[in-house]
Scaffold this motif. Structure first.
Motif, PDB file in Angstrom:
ATOM      1  N   ASP A   1       0.877  -1.177   0.000  1.00 16.42           N
ATOM      2  CA  ASP A   1       0.000   0.000   0.000  1.00 16.42           C
ATOM      3  C   ASP A   1       0.910   1.220   0.000  1.00 16.42           C
ATOM      4  OD1 ASP A   1      -1.700   2.098   0.499  1.00 16.42           O
ATOM      5  OD2 ASP A   1      -2.789   1.118   2.112  1.00 16.42           O
ATOM      6  N   ALA A   2       1.005   1.889  -1.145  1.00 23.89           N
ATOM      7  CA  ALA A   2       1.991   2.955  -1.319  1.00 23.89           C
ATOM      8  C   ALA A   2       1.453   4.342  -1.013  1.00 23.89           C
ATOM      9  CB  ALA A   2       2.526   2.914  -2.755  1.00 23.89           C
ATOM     10  N   LYS A   3       0.226   4.433  -0.524  1.00 21.14           N
ATOM     11  CA  LYS A   3      -0.321   5.750  -0.190  1.00 21.14           C
ATOM     12  C   LYS A   3       0.576   6.424   0.855  1.00 21.14           C
ATOM     13  CE  LYS A   3      -4.414   8.042   1.728  1.00 21.14           C
ATOM     14  NZ  LYS A   3      -4.514   9.082   0.691  1.00 21.14           N
ATOM     15  N   GLY A   4       1.003   7.639   0.581  1.00 26.55           N
ATOM     16  CA  GLY A   4       1.838   8.379   1.513  1.00 26.55           C
ATOM     17  C   GLY A   4       3.267   7.875   1.587  1.00 26.55           C
ATOM     18  N   MET A   5       3.715   7.070   0.623  1.00 30.12           N
ATOM     19  CA  MET A   5       5.044   6.474   0.661  1.00 30.12           C
ATOM     20  C   MET A   5       5.821   6.848  -0.599  1.00 30.12           C
ATOM     21  SD  MET A   5       5.987   2.406   0.940  1.00 30.12           S
ATOM     22  CE  MET A   5       5.282   2.243   2.576  1.00 30.12           C
ATOM     23  N   ALA A   6       7.093   7.090  -0.428  1.00 29.45           N
ATOM     24  CA  ALA A   6       7.963   7.348  -1.582  1.00 29.45           C
ATOM     25  C   ALA A   6       9.188   6.447  -1.480  1.00 29.45           C
ATOM     26  CB  ALA A   6       8.350   8.825  -1.637  1.00 29.45           C
ATOM     27  N   GLY A   7      10.341   7.015  -1.125  1.00 28.04           N
ATOM     28  CA  GLY A   7      11.564   6.223  -1.048  1.00 28.04           C
ATOM     29  C   GLY A   7      11.540   5.133   0.001  1.00 28.04           C
ATOM     30  N   SER A   8      10.648   5.241   0.976  1.00 27.46           N
ATOM     31  CA  SER A   8      10.593   4.223   2.039  1.00 27.46           C
ATOM     32  C   SER A   8      10.158   2.865   1.530  1.00 27.46           C
ATOM     33  CB  SER A   8       9.638   4.678   3.148  1.00 27.46           C
ATOM     34  OG  SER A   8      10.134   5.825   3.801  1.00 27.46           O
ATOM     35  N   ILE A   9       9.609   2.822   0.308  1.00 29.13           N
ATOM     36  CA  ILE A   9       9.216   1.525  -0.232  1.00 29.13           C
ATOM     37  C   ILE A   9      10.426   0.635  -0.440  1.00 29.13           C
ATOM     38  CG2 ILE A   9       9.351   2.120  -2.710  1.00 29.13           C
ATOM     39  CD1 ILE A   9       6.689   0.568  -3.051  1.00 29.13           C
ATOM     40  N   ALA A  10      11.604   1.242  -0.669  1.00 28.16           N
ATOM     41  CA  ALA A  10      12.801   0.447  -0.958  1.00 28.16           C
ATOM     42  C   ALA A  10      13.272  -0.362   0.250  1.00 28.16           C
ATOM     43  CB  ALA A  10      13.910   1.352  -1.483  1.00 28.16           C
ATOM     44  N   PRO A  11      13.513   0.263   1.422  1.00 26.46           N
ATOM     45  CA  PRO A  11      13.937  -0.557   2.566  1.00 26.46           C
ATOM     46  C   PRO A  11      12.854  -1.528   3.032  1.00 26.46           C
ATOM     47  CG  PRO A  11      13.585   1.720   3.237  1.00 26.46           C
ATOM     48  CD  PRO A  11      13.567   1.698   1.740  1.00 26.46           C
ATOM     49  N   LEU A  12      11.580  -1.153   2.855  1.00 24.00           N
ATOM     50  CA  LEU A  12      10.511  -2.080   3.213  1.00 24.00           C
ATOM     51  C   LEU A  12      10.610  -3.346   2.366  1.00 24.00           C
ATOM     52  CD1 LEU A  12       7.785  -2.724   4.642  1.00 24.00           C
ATOM     53  CD2 LEU A  12       6.666  -1.631   2.697  1.00 24.00           C
ATOM     54  N   ALA A  13      10.670  -3.179   1.054  1.00 22.48           N
ATOM     55  CA  ALA A  13      10.748  -4.328   0.161  1.00 22.48           C
ATOM     56  C   ALA A  13      12.054  -5.096   0.357  1.00 22.48           C
ATOM     57  CB  ALA A  13      10.611  -3.869  -1.288  1.00 22.48           C
ATOM     58  N   LEU A  14      13.133  -4.360   0.594  1.00 17.70           N
ATOM     59  CA  LEU A  14      14.439  -5.003   0.801  1.00 17.70           C
ATOM     60  C   LEU A  14      14.414  -5.896   2.034  1.00 17.70           C
ATOM     61  CD1 LEU A  14      17.349  -5.051  -0.370  1.00 17.70           C
ATOM     62  CD2 LEU A  14      17.904  -3.260   1.284  1.00 17.70           C
ATOM     63  N   GLY A  15      13.767  -5.428   3.107  1.00 16.79           N
ATOM     64  CA  GLY A  15      13.694  -6.233   4.320  1.00 16.79           C
ATOM     65  C   GLY A  15      12.953  -7.533   4.095  1.00 16.79           C
ATOM     66  N   PHE A  16      11.857  -7.481   3.353  1.00 19.31           N
ATOM     67  CA  PHE A  16      11.114  -8.703   3.052  1.00 19.31           C
ATOM     68  C   PHE A  16      11.907  -9.608   2.116  1.00 19.31           C
ATOM     69  CE2 PHE A  16       7.607  -6.494   4.964  1.00 19.31           C
ATOM     70  CZ  PHE A  16       6.799  -7.500   5.458  1.00 19.31           C
ATOM     71  N   ARG A  17      12.639  -9.012   1.171  1.00 19.26           N
ATOM     72  CA  ARG A  17      13.410  -9.831   0.244  1.00 19.26           C
ATOM     73  C   ARG A  17      14.509 -10.606   0.957  1.00 19.26           C
ATOM     74  NH1 ARG A  17      17.350  -6.984  -3.965  1.00 19.26           N
ATOM     75  NH2 ARG A  17      18.584  -6.935  -2.040  1.00 19.26           N
ATOM     76  N   ASP A  18      15.127  -9.998   1.954  1.00 23.57           N
ATOM     77  CA  ASP A  18      16.313 -10.589   2.584  1.00 23.57           C
ATOM     78  C   ASP A  18      16.014 -11.330   3.881  1.00 23.57           C
ATOM     79  OD1 ASP A  18      17.715  -9.477   0.516  1.00 23.57           O
ATOM     80  OD2 ASP A  18      18.467  -7.769   1.674  1.00 23.57           O
ATOM     81  N   PHE A  19      14.758 -11.355   4.322  1.00 24.29           N
ATOM     82  CA  PHE A  19      14.461 -11.908   5.640  1.00 24.29           C
ATOM     83  C   PHE A  19      14.639 -13.407   5.708  1.00 24.29           C
ATOM     84  CE2 PHE A  19      11.430 -13.577   8.821  1.00 24.29           C
ATOM     85  CZ  PHE A  19      11.951 -12.968   9.945  1.00 24.29           C
ATOM     86  N   HIS A  20      14.230 -14.131   4.691  1.00 31.04           N
ATOM     87  CA  HIS A  20      14.294 -15.597   4.726  1.00 31.04           C
ATOM     88  C   HIS A  20      14.867 -16.101   3.407  1.00 31.04           C
ATOM     89  CE1 HIS A  20      13.270 -19.790   5.183  1.00 31.04           C
ATOM     90  NE2 HIS A  20      12.749 -19.568   6.380  1.00 31.04           N
ATOM     91  N   PRO A  21      15.957 -16.875   3.463  1.00 28.02           N
ATOM     92  CA  PRO A  21      16.596 -17.327   2.220  1.00 28.02           C
ATOM     93  C   PRO A  21      15.718 -18.234   1.370  1.00 28.02           C
ATOM     94  CG  PRO A  21      17.531 -18.455   4.135  1.00 28.02           C
ATOM     95  CD  PRO A  21      16.670 -17.352   4.667  1.00 28.02           C
ATOM     96  N   GLY A  22      14.714 -18.865   1.967  1.00 21.95           N
ATOM     97  CA  GLY A  22      13.842 -19.756   1.206  1.00 21.95           C
ATOM     98  C   GLY A  22      12.657 -19.071   0.567  1.00 21.95           C
ATOM     99  N   VAL A  23      12.517 -17.756   0.805  1.00 23.80           N
ATOM    100  CA  VAL A  23      11.406 -16.984   0.241  1.00 23.80           C
ATOM    101  C   VAL A  23      11.996 -15.961  -0.717  1.00 23.80           C
ATOM    102  CG1 VAL A  23       9.475 -15.441   0.735  1.00 23.80           C
ATOM    103  CG2 VAL A  23      10.004 -17.308   2.308  1.00 23.80           C
TER     104      VAL A  23
END
Length: 441
Positions: free
Chosen positions: A119-141
């Motif tokens: 949900d990107a309402k009210g979000m700009a550059g903060s989408i990057a660390p949010l997505a990065l955290g989910f990408r790197d959290f679990h090696p099997g996902v």
């Protein structure tokens, strides 16, 4: 090809983006099979409206790895693209880290690339660390890209795209913030697609998607191992099983109905809202739904209530069906008499009861012998007083629930029969023991 849509949290827009992507894929000429993670009866109605194919449930609490693979292969037969909508947040499940009963568990088992719905309402550059955290959290996902919801403008989308590219993730598509794209909701979640049509045409026009990239990433999913057939070899029909099917009662797992059919059940729908008589049947199944919304009409159909009260065969009633079998249902200050086979009156409460359930049968009933253990889930606002003859004990405690007299089983627990095929077989054997009841065909 397969792709799983997940999100950081509930309410991000997974179903809305899933519908938009289903429409785009179908417009491309692809046969797309939708799946839904978790014990959800409502979102799948919208997925079916957009795809033209019946969704199946993928749940790591109900099924082990082999069972999930079997069901996935069963559901995806004849399709060119499998689109899996997650549940809650990506790592939300039965345990704190989402190892069981989560979208992440299904993603790992199916080796499915994940598109994160934000949900990107009210979000700009903060989408990057949010997505990065989910990408790197679990090696099997493997999070491979982002779908953005409630985007303010083309310029806003450009900012999100640039921010994501800086961390190596593509913006795969986006939807603008527009009330016309919202799906109607009520106290148990979205309104069923049959009651209020999802805004498919508006979604189709509004969706901006890099479809070639989506197809490329979906095609990157590695081959899956072989798995045994999900259903047993189909047997000839041996019993007629009438099941409640209308706007008041529509909560069934499609794979559970298919299991009953494979074991020899001829499924015959009946509407407690419209029909005045039961069809010829050996057993009766009353699934969940929204009886509280149709309490007056259900109560006014005295002919069918009386037919059910006189029905001599096995009856299994779950959640909404349990409420319908009770003495009556309170909606606010109004009381509506119901079937009366089960003691107690149902009342609506402000807070829901929800969660996975493992239950042990306290006495023999149409689907279990005393001591048998089954899996299911609860999600309801209704309450009924303690039963003098409870059906289940919840594992891990002394809490008892439901009602049974051996022939009738009524409970707030939605059982997942594919996790215990023996329970489905027992229901059919229980039905075989009785005479065919109801008016002639």
């Amino acid at each position: 090809m397969r792709l799983l849509l997940a999100a950081p949290h509930s309410g991000s827009g997974k179903t809305t983006l899933a519908l938009a992507l289903l429409l785009a894929l179908r417009e491309r000429g692809l046969k797309v099979q939708p799946f839904k993670v978790g014990p959800d009866y409502i979102d799948p109605t919208h997925l079916e409206a957009a795809s033209g194919r019946r969704p199946y449930h993928l749940d790591g609490f109900f099924l082990d790895e082999k069972g999930l693979l079997s069901l996935f292969r069963h559901g995806a037969r004849g399709a060119e693209f499998a689109l899996i909508e997650g549940v809650m947040g990506l790592f939300d499940g039965k345990d704190p880290l989402g190892e069981v009963g989560s979208t992440a568990q299904v993603a790992r088992l199916l080796k499915a690339p994940v598109a994160l719905v934000v949900d990107a309402k009210g979000m700009a550059g903060s989408i990057a660390p949010l997505a990065l955290g989910f990408r790197d959290f679990h090696p099997g996902v493997r999070v491979v890209g982002v779908l953005a919801n409630r985007v303010g403008s083309e310029r806003h989308a450009g900012i999100l795209k640039e921010a994501l590219e800086a961390v190596g993730l593509p913006l795969l598509g986006w939807l603008p913030e527009d009330p016309a794209l919202a799906l109607p909701e009520r106290h148990l979640g979205l309104v069923l697609a049959g009651e209020a049509k999802p805004p498919l045409e508006a979604l189709r026009r509004a969706f901006r998607v890099d479809l070639p990239r989506v197809l490329e990433l979906a095609a990157s999913a590695p081959p899956l191992p072989e798995a045994p057939p999900f259903l047993p070899e189909r047997r000839p029909p041996r019993v007629r099983l009438a099941y409640a099917w209308d706007r008041a009662f529509a909560f069934y797992y499609p794979e559970a109905l298919e299991l009953l059919e494979a074991l020899g059940a001829e499924l015959v729908p009946v509407s407690p809202l419209e029909d005045e008589a039961l069809p010829e049947a050996h057993a009766l199944l009353l699934g969940g739904g929204y009886p509280e919304l149709y309490a007056e009409r259900l109560s006014e159909n005295r002919a069918l209530r009386e037919a059910i009260r006189r029905f001599p065969g096995p009856i299994v009633a779950e959640c909404g069906g349990y409420m319908y079998l009770s003495r009556g249902l309170w909606v606010g200050e109004r009381f509506f008499p119901m079937v009366g086979l089960v003691p107690g009156e149902a009342r609506m409460a402000e807070r829901p009861v929800l969660g996975y359930r493992e239950v042990e049968a306290l006495r023999d009933n149409p689907v279990a012998r005393k001591g048998d253990r089954l899996k299911g889930h609860e999600f309801h606002y209704a309450r009924l007083p303690p039963s003098p003859s409870p059906a289940w004990r919840r594992l891990g405690g002394e809490e008892v629930e439901g009602y049974t007299d051996g022939r009738v089983l009524a409970s707030f627990v939605h059982l997942y029969l594919p996790a215990s095929p023996g329970a489905a077989e027992r229901l059919l054997r229980s039905a075989e023991g009785g005479a065919l009841s109801g008016p002639p065909s």
